[in-house]
Design a protein around this motif. Sequence first.
Motif, PDB file in Angstrom:
ATOM      1  N   GLY A  43     179.781 131.451  69.602  1.00 32.83           N
ATOM      2  CA  GLY A  43     180.742 130.707  68.806  1.00 32.83           C
ATOM      3  C   GLY A  43     180.830 129.225  69.063  1.00 32.83           C
ATOM      4  O   GLY A  43     181.650 128.556  68.458  1.00 32.83           O
ATOM      5  N   SER A  44     180.017 128.675  69.952  1.00 33.08           N
ATOM      6  CA  SER A  44     180.091 127.236  70.174  1.00 33.08           C
ATOM      7  C   SER A  44     178.720 126.713  70.555  1.00 33.08           C
ATOM      8  O   SER A  44     177.816 127.468  70.893  1.00 33.08           O
ATOM      9  N   SER A  45     178.573 125.402  70.510  1.00 34.23           N
ATOM     10  CA  SER A  45     177.315 124.776  70.917  1.00 34.23           C
ATOM     11  C   SER A  45     177.386 124.413  72.398  1.00 34.23           C
ATOM     12  O   SER A  45     178.469 124.305  72.973  1.00 34.23           O
ATOM     13  N   TYR A  46     176.236 124.217  72.996  1.00 34.02           N
ATOM     14  CA  TYR A  46     176.136 123.876  74.409  1.00 34.02           C
ATOM     15  C   TYR A  46     175.239 122.654  74.580  1.00 34.02           C
ATOM     16  O   TYR A  46     174.207 122.549  73.916  1.00 34.02           O
ATOM     17  N   ASN A  47     175.632 121.752  75.461  1.00 33.89           N
ATOM     18  CA  ASN A  47     174.767 120.648  75.853  1.00 33.89           C
ATOM     19  C   ASN A  47     173.856 121.155  76.963  1.00 33.89           C
ATOM     20  O   ASN A  47     174.333 121.604  77.992  1.00 33.89           O
ATOM     21  N   VAL A  48     172.562 121.079  76.726  1.00 31.56           N
ATOM     22  CA  VAL A  48     171.572 121.535  77.695  1.00 31.56           C
ATOM     23  C   VAL A  48     170.853 120.307  78.244  1.00 31.56           C
ATOM     24  O   VAL A  48     170.280 119.527  77.491  1.00 31.56           O
ATOM     25  N   SER A  49     170.917 120.136  79.554  1.00 29.35           N
ATOM     26  CA  SER A  49     170.291 118.988  80.212  1.00 29.35           C
ATOM     27  C   SER A  49     169.046 119.456  80.963  1.00 29.35           C
ATOM     28  O   SER A  49     169.091 120.466  81.670  1.00 29.35           O
ATOM     29  N   ILE A  50     167.938 118.706  80.790  1.00 26.14           N
ATOM     30  CA  ILE A  50     166.681 119.039  81.446  1.00 26.14           C
ATOM     31  C   ILE A  50     166.241 117.835  82.268  1.00 26.14           C
ATOM     32  O   ILE A  50     166.216 116.707  81.754  1.00 26.14           O
ATOM     33  N   SER A  51     165.888 118.063  83.536  1.00 32.37           N
ATOM     34  CA  SER A  51     165.458 116.951  84.387  1.00 32.37           C
ATOM     35  C   SER A  51     164.458 117.439  85.437  1.00 32.37           C
ATOM     36  O   SER A  51     164.375 118.618  85.733  1.00 32.37           O
ATOM     37  N   LYS A  52     163.716 116.486  85.955  1.00 37.42           N
ATOM     38  CA  LYS A  52     162.807 116.717  87.076  1.00 37.42           C
ATOM     39  C   LYS A  52     162.560 115.350  87.701  1.00 37.42           C
ATOM     40  O   LYS A  52     162.616 114.331  87.005  1.00 37.42           O
ATOM     41  N   GLY A  53     162.255 115.308  88.967  1.00 34.98           N
ATOM     42  CA  GLY A  53     162.170 114.068  89.729  1.00 34.98           C
ATOM     43  C   GLY A  53     161.456 112.896  89.105  1.00 34.98           C
ATOM     44  O   GLY A  53     161.847 111.767  89.296  1.00 34.98           O
ATOM     45  N   ASN A  54     160.396 113.113  88.341  1.00 38.71           N
ATOM     46  CA  ASN A  54     159.634 111.992  87.792  1.00 38.71           C
ATOM     47  C   ASN A  54     159.579 112.007  86.260  1.00 38.71           C
ATOM     48  O   ASN A  54     158.691 111.410  85.668  1.00 38.71           O
ATOM     49  N   TYR A  55     160.528 112.667  85.639  1.00 37.36           N
ATOM     50  CA  TYR A  55     160.582 112.777  84.177  1.00 37.36           C
ATOM     51  C   TYR A  55     161.841 112.097  83.646  1.00 37.36           C
ATOM     52  O   TYR A  55     162.846 111.989  84.344  1.00 37.36           O
ATOM     53  N   LEU A  56     161.771 111.665  82.389  1.00 38.41           N
ATOM     54  CA  LEU A  56     162.921 111.068  81.723  1.00 38.41           C
ATOM     55  C   LEU A  56     163.868 112.184  81.312  1.00 38.41           C
ATOM     56  O   LEU A  56     163.504 113.075  80.542  1.00 38.41           O
ATOM     57  N   ARG A  57     165.064 112.149  81.841  1.00 39.32           N
ATOM     58  CA  ARG A  57     166.083 113.177  81.587  1.00 39.32           C
ATOM     59  C   ARG A  57     166.302 113.349  80.073  1.00 39.32           C
ATOM     60  O   ARG A  57     166.281 112.386  79.318  1.00 39.32           O
TER      61      ARG A  57
END
Length: 198
Positions: free
Chosen positions: A100-114
């Motif tokens: 029933g709702s949307s989610y903000n999904v964050s993806i990161s890794k040490g040498n990547y642009l978030r």
Amino acid sequence: MKLIKFFKPYIFVLFFTFVFSYMLISFETVYADNTETKVSTYLPTSVPQPAAHMDYGINIIVKPDLISSNPNILKGFVVSCNGSSTTNESGRCDFRVYPGSSYNVSISKGNYLRRTIVAYPAAVPGSTYVVDIWPGDVNQDNIINMVDLIEISKSFDCLKGDSMYDINYDFNMDDVINMADVLIVAKHFNSTPESYIN
């Protein structure tokens, strides 16, 4: 006195019925948009009620924008969505969420642009999102720029095992920091998280 003895069993039955009826009304917590509300629901005790979040999912598959033959290139991305987890060897990370709702999904890794995307859950097996992510932000300041290239140049032409070798600068994970890694950074030079197309 005879009248009280006569009604005593009926009063007991009436009291028991009232208590039993009250037990049939349960209170459960329902989460929507990370808020908590109390909902009163009539639930017969003989019918188990499944948890709402178990039937919905968001699946993330991370796809780095580079070419590599190393199978570990997809492992270790940190994905945050209703909790935090890391990607497996196929770049996948699955979450069970509330519907029933949307989610903000964050993806990161040490040498990547978030990167952050908005994801919408679907019934299990869930909705699947293939997410491109760009290498090159080695100092994690949310921009791929000359500062990152200067950092990489400090380890340029180093092999794995050399004292100056840094795995965070070896984007394609071929055990050498060379021009191939510099070209990977140059591909998205001056990019910020807002540069991603959502």
